[in-house]
Design a protein around this motif. Structure first.
Motif, PDB file in Angstrom:
ATOM      1  N   LYS A 213       0.682  19.231 -41.242  1.00  0.00           N
ATOM      2  CA  LYS A 213       1.147  17.984 -40.642  1.00  0.00           C
ATOM      3  C   LYS A 213       0.867  18.023 -39.143  1.00  0.00           C
ATOM      4  O   LYS A 213       1.175  19.013 -38.478  1.00  0.00           O
ATOM      5  N   LYS A 215       1.281  16.892 -35.107  1.00  0.00           N
ATOM      6  CA  LYS A 215       2.474  16.983 -34.271  1.00  0.00           C
ATOM      7  C   LYS A 215       3.329  15.715 -34.294  1.00  0.00           C
ATOM      8  O   LYS A 215       4.506  15.754 -33.945  1.00  0.00           O
ATOM      9  N   TYR A 217       4.369  14.228 -36.855  1.00  0.00           N
ATOM     10  CA  TYR A 217       5.270  14.342 -38.011  1.00  0.00           C
ATOM     11  C   TYR A 217       6.677  14.761 -37.562  1.00  0.00           C
ATOM     12  O   TYR A 217       6.832  15.540 -36.621  1.00  0.00           O
ATOM     13  N   PRO A 219       9.551  17.011 -38.437  1.00  0.00           N
ATOM     14  CA  PRO A 219       9.701  18.163 -39.325  1.00  0.00           C
ATOM     15  C   PRO A 219      11.062  18.225 -40.000  1.00  0.00           C
ATOM     16  O   PRO A 219      12.035  17.630 -39.558  1.00  0.00           O
ATOM     17  N   LYS A 220      11.076  19.004 -41.098  1.00  0.00           N
ATOM     18  CA  LYS A 220      12.292  19.233 -41.873  1.00  0.00           C
ATOM     19  C   LYS A 220      12.706  20.701 -41.732  1.00  0.00           C
ATOM     20  O   LYS A 220      11.874  21.559 -41.408  1.00  0.00           O
ATOM     21  N   ASP A 223      10.384  24.031 -42.260  1.00  0.00           N
ATOM     22  CA  ASP A 223       8.960  23.844 -41.955  1.00  0.00           C
ATOM     23  C   ASP A 223       8.516  24.903 -40.957  1.00  0.00           C
ATOM     24  O   ASP A 223       9.320  25.433 -40.172  1.00  0.00           O
ATOM     25  N   ILE A 225       6.518  25.774 -37.659  1.00  0.00           N
ATOM     26  CA  ILE A 225       6.065  25.092 -36.452  1.00  0.00           C
ATOM     27  C   ILE A 225       5.107  25.987 -35.673  1.00  0.00           C
ATOM     28  O   ILE A 225       5.403  27.151 -35.405  1.00  0.00           O
ATOM     29  N   VAL A 241      11.399  25.854 -38.265  1.00  0.00           N
ATOM     30  CA  VAL A 241      12.238  24.736 -37.841  1.00  0.00           C
ATOM     31  C   VAL A 241      13.633  24.901 -38.436  1.00  0.00           C
ATOM     32  O   VAL A 241      13.793  25.067 -39.648  1.00  0.00           O
ATOM     33  N   VAL A 249      13.649  19.366 -31.480  1.00  0.00           N
ATOM     34  CA  VAL A 249      13.345  20.287 -32.577  1.00  0.00           C
ATOM     35  C   VAL A 249      13.997  21.627 -32.255  1.00  0.00           C
ATOM     36  O   VAL A 249      13.692  22.237 -31.222  1.00  0.00           O
ATOM     37  N   THR A 251      14.499  25.530 -33.323  1.00  0.00           N
ATOM     38  CA  THR A 251      13.687  26.500 -34.057  1.00  0.00           C
ATOM     39  C   THR A 251      14.321  27.895 -34.055  1.00  0.00           C
ATOM     40  O   THR A 251      15.214  28.184 -33.252  1.00  0.00           O
ATOM     41  N   TYR A 276       2.529  21.390 -37.878  1.00  0.00           N
ATOM     42  CA  TYR A 276       3.482  22.017 -38.787  1.00  0.00           C
ATOM     43  C   TYR A 276       2.830  22.366 -40.127  1.00  0.00           C
ATOM     44  O   TYR A 276       1.994  21.617 -40.647  1.00  0.00           O
ATOM     45  N   VAL A 278       3.956  22.892 -44.067  1.00  0.00           N
ATOM     46  CA  VAL A 278       5.098  22.512 -44.899  1.00  0.00           C
ATOM     47  C   VAL A 278       5.026  23.235 -46.240  1.00  0.00           C
ATOM     48  O   VAL A 278       3.958  23.679 -46.666  1.00  0.00           O
TER      49      VAL A 278
END
Length: 280
Positions: A213, A215, A217, A219-220, A223, A225, A241, A249, A251, A276, A278
């Motif tokens: 993904k 940048k 996106y 993130p969940k 994920d 990073i 993440v 974000v 981390t 990212y 995923v």
């Protein structure tokens, strides 16, 4: 595909590996599948996947793709150590994935003009959101990854991670930390997240598997990073993440400030975020 790549890696001794790929997009494979089993008739049911249809989908994928590999001996410096050392020679495993074009595949399957038109319609940009949902599903993140990573906050030196990865002395351990966490939840064995030492190797794997993904996106949790501190398009740090709140974000990163595993935070729009990986 990940199973075959992992098998190649596990059955061929190497010091490093590189993946070269022009893999077709999953939506192209699925569009061919729909046109093939529906015979171009949009009213035919194609959603249900039984064992027969699963095998048909696999056949289409492998009719379209080919994996080859070779091992080359190369000279150079090993860059993953904190103080780079000169290596006279190392064995590099090159894995190459090639694919036929859509046109080649439609010729191979003797598609009718109706089937060709169906493939063209399915790949129209207006269906991009549909394909994203079909291929990636609705991401909810991985709380297991986050909880295990959080349990490691405060570790100094990362020895447990780089020794697990097979090194006898210290390496820059941000990537092996991520790999170690992924291994704790069984993601490496399942081919969901790779075991990697170099950050760019991780990026290339996620891109190859269609799990990358950009940048932009959001993130969940769980994920992966990747960061580009030098703004040159190459990853040089990686973390996990924890969460995203109020455009921040959060981390968990190994090999962070003072050689520690730490919790960090960045603006969602930080110029240092490359993208990212995923797990879905």
């Amino acid at each position: 595909m990940s199973d075959k790549i992992i098998n190649i890696q596990q059955t061929n001794r190497h010091d490093d590996y590189k993946i070269i790929s022009n893999r077709a997009e999953w939506k192209e494979v699925l569009a061919l599948y729909v046109a093939k089993i529906s015979n171009g008739n949009n009213t035919n049911e194609v959603i249900t996947i039984d064992e027969k249809r699963k095998n048909e989908l696999k056949k289409i994928f492998w009719d379209m793709h080919k994996i080859t590999y070779e091992i080359k001996k190369e000279k150079g410096d090993e860059l993953i150590f904190k103080d780079p050392i000169s290596i006279e020679e190392k064995e590099v495993l090159y894995i190459k994935i090639t694919s036929k074009t859509l046109e080649d595949m439609m010729i191979l399957y003797n598609f009718t003009n109706i089937q060709k038109k169906q493939v063209e319609d399915l790949l129209n940009e207006k269906f991009s959101m549909m394909w994203s949902s079909v291929i990636f599903g609705t991401p909810i993140g991985s709380s297991d990854m986050v909880q295990i990573a959080l349990s490691q906050v405060g570790n100094i030196g990362g020895e447990i991670y780089w020794r697990w990865s097979g090194f006898n002395s210290r390496v820059e351990w941000c990537a092996v930390f991520v790999s170690w966490v992924a291994n704790q939840v069984g993601y490496i064995e399942k081919g969901i997240i790779p075991k990697f030492v170099g950050c760019d190797t991780g990026v290339n794997w996620f891109k190859l598997m269609g799990k990358w993904k950009e940048k932009e996106y959001i993130p969940k949790p769980g994920d992966i990073i990747f960061f580009d501190w030098d703004d040159n398009g190459s990853a040089n740090h990686v973390g996990i993440v924890e969460k995203v709140e109020n455009n921040i974000v959060y981390t968990i990163e190994g090999n962070s400030t003072d050689d520690m595993c730490r919790q960090k935070e960045y603006s969602i729009n930080s110029k240092f975020i490359l993208g990212y990986g995923v797990s879905y």
